[in-house]
Design a protein around this motif. Structure first.
Motif, PDB file in Angstrom:
ATOM      1  N   GLU A 114       0.842  -1.189   0.000  1.00  0.00           N
ATOM      2  CA  GLU A 114       0.000   0.000   0.000  1.00  0.00           C
ATOM      3  C   GLU A 114       0.882   1.245   0.000  1.00  0.00           C
ATOM      4  O   GLU A 114       1.668   1.454   0.923  1.00  0.00           O
ATOM      5  N   ILE A 118      -2.968   3.172   5.279  1.00  0.00           N
ATOM      6  CA  ILE A 118      -2.863   1.937   6.053  1.00  0.00           C
ATOM      7  C   ILE A 118      -3.866   0.933   5.480  1.00  0.00           C
ATOM      8  O   ILE A 118      -5.011   1.289   5.207  1.00  0.00           O
ATOM      9  N   THR A 169       2.672  -6.994   5.120  1.00  0.00           N
ATOM     10  CA  THR A 169       2.316  -5.675   4.611  1.00  0.00           C
ATOM     11  C   THR A 169       3.562  -4.837   4.395  1.00  0.00           C
ATOM     12  O   THR A 169       4.393  -4.718   5.296  1.00  0.00           O
ATOM     13  N   LEU A 171       4.426  -0.946   3.425  1.00  0.00           N
ATOM     14  CA  LEU A 171       3.842   0.384   3.316  1.00  0.00           C
ATOM     15  C   LEU A 171       4.883   1.374   2.816  1.00  0.00           C
ATOM     16  O   LEU A 171       6.054   1.280   3.190  1.00  0.00           O
ATOM     17  N   ALA A 175       2.386   6.832   3.772  1.00  0.00           N
ATOM     18  CA  ALA A 175       1.140   6.416   4.419  1.00  0.00           C
ATOM     19  C   ALA A 175       1.152   6.730   5.909  1.00  0.00           C
ATOM     20  O   ALA A 175       0.087   6.922   6.517  1.00  0.00           O
ATOM     21  N   VAL A 206       8.147  -0.976   6.263  1.00  0.00           N
ATOM     22  CA  VAL A 206       7.948   0.321   5.615  1.00  0.00           C
ATOM     23  C   VAL A 206       9.076   0.606   4.635  1.00  0.00           C
ATOM     24  O   VAL A 206      10.255   0.406   4.945  1.00  0.00           O
ATOM     25  N   GLN A 220      -0.861   0.117  -5.826  1.00  0.00           N
ATOM     26  CA  GLN A 220      -1.197  -0.930  -4.853  1.00  0.00           C
ATOM     27  C   GLN A 220      -1.388  -2.274  -5.530  1.00  0.00           C
ATOM     28  O   GLN A 220      -1.873  -2.359  -6.652  1.00  0.00           O
TER      29      GLN A 220
END
Length: 290
Positions: A114, A118, A169, A171, A175, A206, A220
């Motif tokens: 992403e 979040i 995840t 990021l 974000a 991250v 994304q």
């Protein structure tokens, strides 16, 4: 409906099996349609999982394909019965991404990237409410409330002790800095994100600004895999007007490699938590000044 039955996924599985049986029989879709006196699009829809399949249709197809193992026939007919049921998300009318929710509900692992906000599975109610209200134009109050309920219901997969979703995840740092709602909402959201990142089945990393250009700049994407196809999967591209789903093995491999490159350039989990803590302090300071 039993909690572990996902009708959308059952349709996809049944369709894939019906396609395999047809190909093994040496018949083309048009030939099957002619012999059963139905339209060719109906055969295509059944094989693509685009519609529920009646047990009677399965019986007729098995007869045509000369499937003699009654256990196989019974299993396929049971899948057909389950494909006609409704998942929990169907109780909410006119929600988008019902296909994605079905795949996510069935998935055992999810890799998601992403760049702007979040991910929904990790959002607090306040953050999700603010994001939905500001990012989707012309939503009515009722529509926004419905989307919020659905998003929070999806998060049950994170907390299900019997079947937790293995979530990775990545990021983009932006974000963390983008103020959604207010600095106070961001403080709560980032503290929540850090807390979830310590769970054994959740990994948060991250991509810092210092990483510069990286393979995720195109947008994304998510890779979903289920228990019955752990090495295959489906790639989901979240687009405003039309979501895209890619299930060709070559496409899945391409995005898997892309994801590996993103993780290589991202901070590790511990360094990520340190960065999130630093950005949280910035939001706390901003909240104190407001």
């Amino acid at each position: 409906m039993a909690a572990n039955i996902n009708p959308t996924v059952q349709r996809r599985r049944l369709g894939a099996e019906l396609r395999r049986l047809r190909q093994a029989s040496g018949l083309k879709g048009s030939e099957v349609a002619d012999r059963l006196m139905v339209s060719q699009p109906k055969i295509s829809h059944m094989e693509n999982g685009n519609r529920a399949v009646r047990p009677r249709d399965v019986r007729d197809l098995c007869t045509l394909y000369e499937v003699t193992d009654q256990q196989v026939v019974d299993s396929l007919m049971q899948m057909a019965r389950e494909s006609g049921q409704q998942g929990w998300w169907h109780t909410y009318k006119d929600i988008p991404q019902s296909v994605y929710i079905a795949l996510e509900t069935d998935a055992t692992s999810l890799h998601t990237y992403e760049p702007l906000w979040i991910p929904g599975l990790l959002q607090t109610p306040a953050y999700a409410h603010a994001l939905i209200g500001r990012s989707i134009p012309r939503l009515t109050t009722q529509q926004a409330a419905t989307r919020l309920k659905v998003r929070l219901r999806r998060q049950h997969r994170i907390y299900d002790p019997a079947r937790p979703l293995r979530l990775w995840t990545v990021l983009d740092e932006s974000a963390l800095h983008r103020v959604v709602g207010s600095p106070e909402i961001m403080r709560e959201q980032l503290e929540h994100l850090n807390a979830l990142s310590t769970e054994p089945h959740v990994t948060v990393e991250v991509l810092p600004y210092a990483a510069g250009a990286h393979p995720g700049l195109s947008g994304q994407f998510s890779i979903l895999r289920s228990a019955d196809s752990p090495t295959a999967g489906v790639v989901h591209l979240d687009r405003f007007a039309n979501d895209l789903y890619l299930d060709k093995p070559s496409d899945v491999r391409h995005y898997a490699v892309l994801y590996d490159h993103l993780r290589t350039q991202a901070l590790g989990p511990d360094s990520t938590r340190d960065l999130i803590t630093d950005v949280t302090k910035m939001h706390i300071e901003a909240a104190s000044r407001s």
